[in-house]
Design a protein around this motif. Structure first.
Motif, PDB file in Angstrom:
ATOM      1  N   PRO A  36      36.060 -10.695   8.619  1.00  0.00           N
ATOM      2  CA  PRO A  36      36.720  -9.652   7.825  1.00  0.00           C
ATOM      3  C   PRO A  36      35.886  -9.275   6.608  1.00  0.00           C
ATOM      4  CG  PRO A  36      37.750 -11.763   7.407  1.00  0.00           C
ATOM      5  CD  PRO A  36      36.726 -11.980   8.485  1.00  0.00           C
ATOM      6  N   SER A  37      36.000  -8.015   6.232  1.00  0.00           N
ATOM      7  CA  SER A  37      35.368  -7.567   4.997  1.00  0.00           C
ATOM      8  C   SER A  37      36.275  -6.535   4.357  1.00  0.00           C
ATOM      9  CB  SER A  37      33.977  -7.002   5.251  1.00  0.00           C
ATOM     10  OG  SER A  37      34.050  -5.796   5.949  1.00  0.00           O
ATOM     11  N   PHE A  38      36.162  -6.414   3.048  1.00  0.00           N
ATOM     12  CA  PHE A  38      36.953  -5.448   2.309  1.00  0.00           C
ATOM     13  C   PHE A  38      36.171  -4.156   2.185  1.00  0.00           C
ATOM     14  CE2 PHE A  38      39.036  -9.315   0.986  1.00  0.00           C
ATOM     15  CZ  PHE A  38      40.364  -8.947   0.970  1.00  0.00           C
ATOM     16  N   GLY A  39      36.843  -3.041   2.441  1.00  0.00           N
ATOM     17  CA  GLY A  39      36.238  -1.730   2.262  1.00  0.00           C
ATOM     18  C   GLY A  39      36.328  -1.334   0.798  1.00  0.00           C
ATOM     19  N   ASP A  40      36.830  -0.170   0.533  1.00  0.00           N
ATOM     20  CA  ASP A  40      36.964   0.333  -0.830  1.00  0.00           C
ATOM     21  C   ASP A  40      38.129  -0.377  -1.513  1.00  0.00           C
ATOM     22  OD1 ASP A  40      37.093   1.731  -3.189  1.00  0.00           O
ATOM     23  OD2 ASP A  40      37.482   3.675  -2.270  1.00  0.00           O
ATOM     24  N   VAL A  41      37.840  -1.396  -2.303  1.00  0.00           N
ATOM     25  CA  VAL A  41      38.908  -2.183  -2.921  1.00  0.00           C
ATOM     26  C   VAL A  41      39.718  -1.388  -3.930  1.00  0.00           C
ATOM     27  CG1 VAL A  41      37.814  -4.400  -2.519  1.00  0.00           C
ATOM     28  CG2 VAL A  41      37.359  -3.183  -4.638  1.00  0.00           C
ATOM     29  N   ARG A  42      39.201  -0.248  -4.376  1.00  0.00           N
ATOM     30  CA  ARG A  42      39.977   0.594  -5.298  1.00  0.00           C
ATOM     31  C   ARG A  42      41.208   1.165  -4.611  1.00  0.00           C
ATOM     32  NH1 ARG A  42      35.323   4.527  -6.862  1.00  0.00           N
ATOM     33  NH2 ARG A  42      35.060   4.161  -4.649  1.00  0.00           N
ATOM     34  N   ALA A  43      41.192   1.255  -3.273  1.00  0.00           N
ATOM     35  CA  ALA A  43      42.335   1.769  -2.518  1.00  0.00           C
ATOM     36  C   ALA A  43      43.329   0.659  -2.155  1.00  0.00           C
ATOM     37  CB  ALA A  43      41.846   2.472  -1.259  1.00  0.00           C
ATOM     38  N   CYS A  44      42.991  -0.566  -2.481  1.00  0.00           N
ATOM     39  CA  CYS A  44      43.849  -1.716  -2.166  1.00  0.00           C
ATOM     40  C   CYS A  44      45.041  -1.755  -3.113  1.00  0.00           C
ATOM     41  CB  CYS A  44      43.030  -3.006  -2.288  1.00  0.00           C
ATOM     42  SG  CYS A  44      43.965  -4.510  -1.940  1.00  0.00           S
ATOM     43  N   SER A  45      46.236  -1.952  -2.555  1.00  0.00           N
ATOM     44  CA  SER A  45      47.448  -2.038  -3.374  1.00  0.00           C
ATOM     45  C   SER A  45      47.705  -3.459  -3.866  1.00  0.00           C
ATOM     46  CB  SER A  45      48.656  -1.541  -2.577  1.00  0.00           C
ATOM     47  OG  SER A  45      48.903  -2.414  -1.481  1.00  0.00           O
ATOM     48  N   TYR A  46      46.881  -4.421  -3.460  1.00  0.00           N
ATOM     49  CA  TYR A  46      47.019  -5.824  -3.839  1.00  0.00           C
ATOM     50  C   TYR A  46      48.415  -6.359  -3.529  1.00  0.00           C
ATOM     51  CZ  TYR A  46      42.434  -5.408  -5.777  1.00  0.00           C
ATOM     52  OH  TYR A  46      41.096  -5.201  -5.894  1.00  0.00           O
ATOM     53  N   CYS A  47      48.875  -6.026  -2.330  1.00  0.00           N
ATOM     54  CA  CYS A  47      50.199  -6.486  -1.905  1.00  0.00           C
ATOM     55  C   CYS A  47      50.206  -7.989  -1.635  1.00  0.00           C
ATOM     56  CB  CYS A  47      50.654  -5.726  -0.666  1.00  0.00           C
ATOM     57  SG  CYS A  47      49.677  -6.070   0.825  1.00  0.00           S
ATOM     58  N   GLY A  48      49.040  -8.571  -1.350  1.00  0.00           N
ATOM     59  CA  GLY A  48      48.942  -9.998  -1.104  1.00  0.00           C
ATOM     60  C   GLY A  48      49.174 -10.416   0.329  1.00  0.00           C
ATOM     61  N   LEU A  49      49.438  -9.469   1.214  1.00  0.00           N
ATOM     62  CA  LEU A  49      49.728  -9.808   2.604  1.00  0.00           C
ATOM     63  C   LEU A  49      48.561 -10.515   3.278  1.00  0.00           C
ATOM     64  CD1 LEU A  49      51.795  -9.735   4.851  1.00  0.00           C
ATOM     65  CD2 LEU A  49      50.978  -7.462   5.458  1.00  0.00           C
TER      66      LEU A  49
END
Length: 72
Positions: A36-49
Protein backbone atom coordinates in the motif's frame (compact mmCIF):
# COMPACT_ATOMS: atom_id res chain seq x y z
CA UNK A 1 -2.15 26.00 15.68
CA UNK A 2 -0.68 24.32 12.63
CA UNK A 3 -0.65 20.52 12.49
CA UNK A 4 0.88 18.34 9.81
CA UNK A 5 -0.56 14.84 9.68
CA UNK A 6 1.67 12.13 8.35
CA UNK A 7 0.12 8.80 7.36
CA UNK A 8 2.82 6.22 7.70
CA UNK A 9 3.08 2.58 6.61
CA UNK A 10 5.59 0.25 8.24
CA UNK A 11 6.52 -1.81 5.18
CA UNK A 12 8.23 -4.42 7.39
CA UNK A 13 4.95 -5.17 9.20
CA UNK A 14 2.68 -4.93 6.14
CA UNK A 15 1.55 -8.25 4.66
CA UNK A 16 0.10 -6.67 1.51
CA UNK A 17 -3.45 -7.87 2.24
CA UNK A 18 -4.94 -4.76 0.60
CA UNK A 19 -7.66 -4.21 3.20
CA UNK A 20 -6.59 -0.60 3.70
CA UNK A 21 -6.88 0.18 -0.02
CA UNK A 22 -10.22 -1.62 -0.34
CA UNK A 23 -11.78 0.20 2.60
CA UNK A 24 -10.34 3.72 2.15
CA UNK A 25 -13.38 5.99 1.61
CA UNK A 26 -11.19 8.73 0.12
CA UNK A 27 -9.38 6.32 -2.25
CA UNK A 28 -6.05 7.70 -1.00
CA UNK A 29 -4.51 4.29 -0.26
CA UNK A 30 -3.60 2.32 -3.36
CA UNK A 31 -1.75 -0.93 -3.87
CA UNK A 32 1.49 -0.82 -5.85
CA UNK A 33 3.37 -4.11 -6.25
CA UNK A 34 1.42 -5.68 -3.36
CA UNK A 35 2.36 -2.79 -1.08
CA UNK A 36 0.00 0.00 0.00
CA UNK A 37 0.99 3.59 -0.58
CA UNK A 38 -0.67 6.91 0.11
CA UNK A 39 -1.55 9.15 -2.81
CA UNK A 40 -2.33 12.81 -2.27
CA UNK A 41 -2.54 12.93 1.53
CA UNK A 42 -4.08 16.41 1.35
CA UNK A 43 -7.28 14.70 0.13
CA UNK A 44 -7.27 12.30 3.10
CA UNK A 45 -10.04 12.88 5.65
CA UNK A 46 -8.00 11.08 8.36
CA UNK A 47 -10.98 8.94 9.27
CA UNK A 48 -8.61 6.33 10.72
CA UNK A 49 -10.23 3.38 8.96
CA UNK A 50 -7.00 2.22 7.34
CA UNK A 51 -5.25 2.30 10.71
CA UNK A 52 -8.11 0.44 12.41
CA UNK A 53 -8.52 -2.22 9.73
CA UNK A 54 -4.84 -3.13 9.36
CA UNK A 55 -4.44 -6.61 10.90
CA UNK A 56 -0.72 -6.09 11.65
CA UNK A 57 -0.85 -2.49 12.86
CA UNK A 58 1.39 -1.36 10.00
CA UNK A 59 -0.45 1.94 9.40
CA UNK A 60 -0.24 4.93 11.71
CA UNK A 61 -1.91 8.29 11.24
CA UNK A 62 0.62 10.04 13.38
CA UNK A 63 0.90 13.78 13.58
CA UNK A 64 3.45 16.42 14.44
CA UNK A 65 2.56 19.81 15.89
CA UNK A 66 4.39 22.57 14.04
CA UNK A 67 3.14 25.51 16.06
CA UNK A 68 1.01 25.83 19.16
CA UNK A 69 -0.81 28.65 20.88
CA UNK A 70 -2.66 28.17 24.16
CA UNK A 71 -5.15 30.84 23.02
CA UNK A 72 -6.48 28.65 20.24
Amino acid sequence: MTTVLLPWIDKARCTGCGSCAEQCPDKIVTMMDDTPSFGDVRACSYCGLCEDICPTGAIALSFRIIGFSENQ
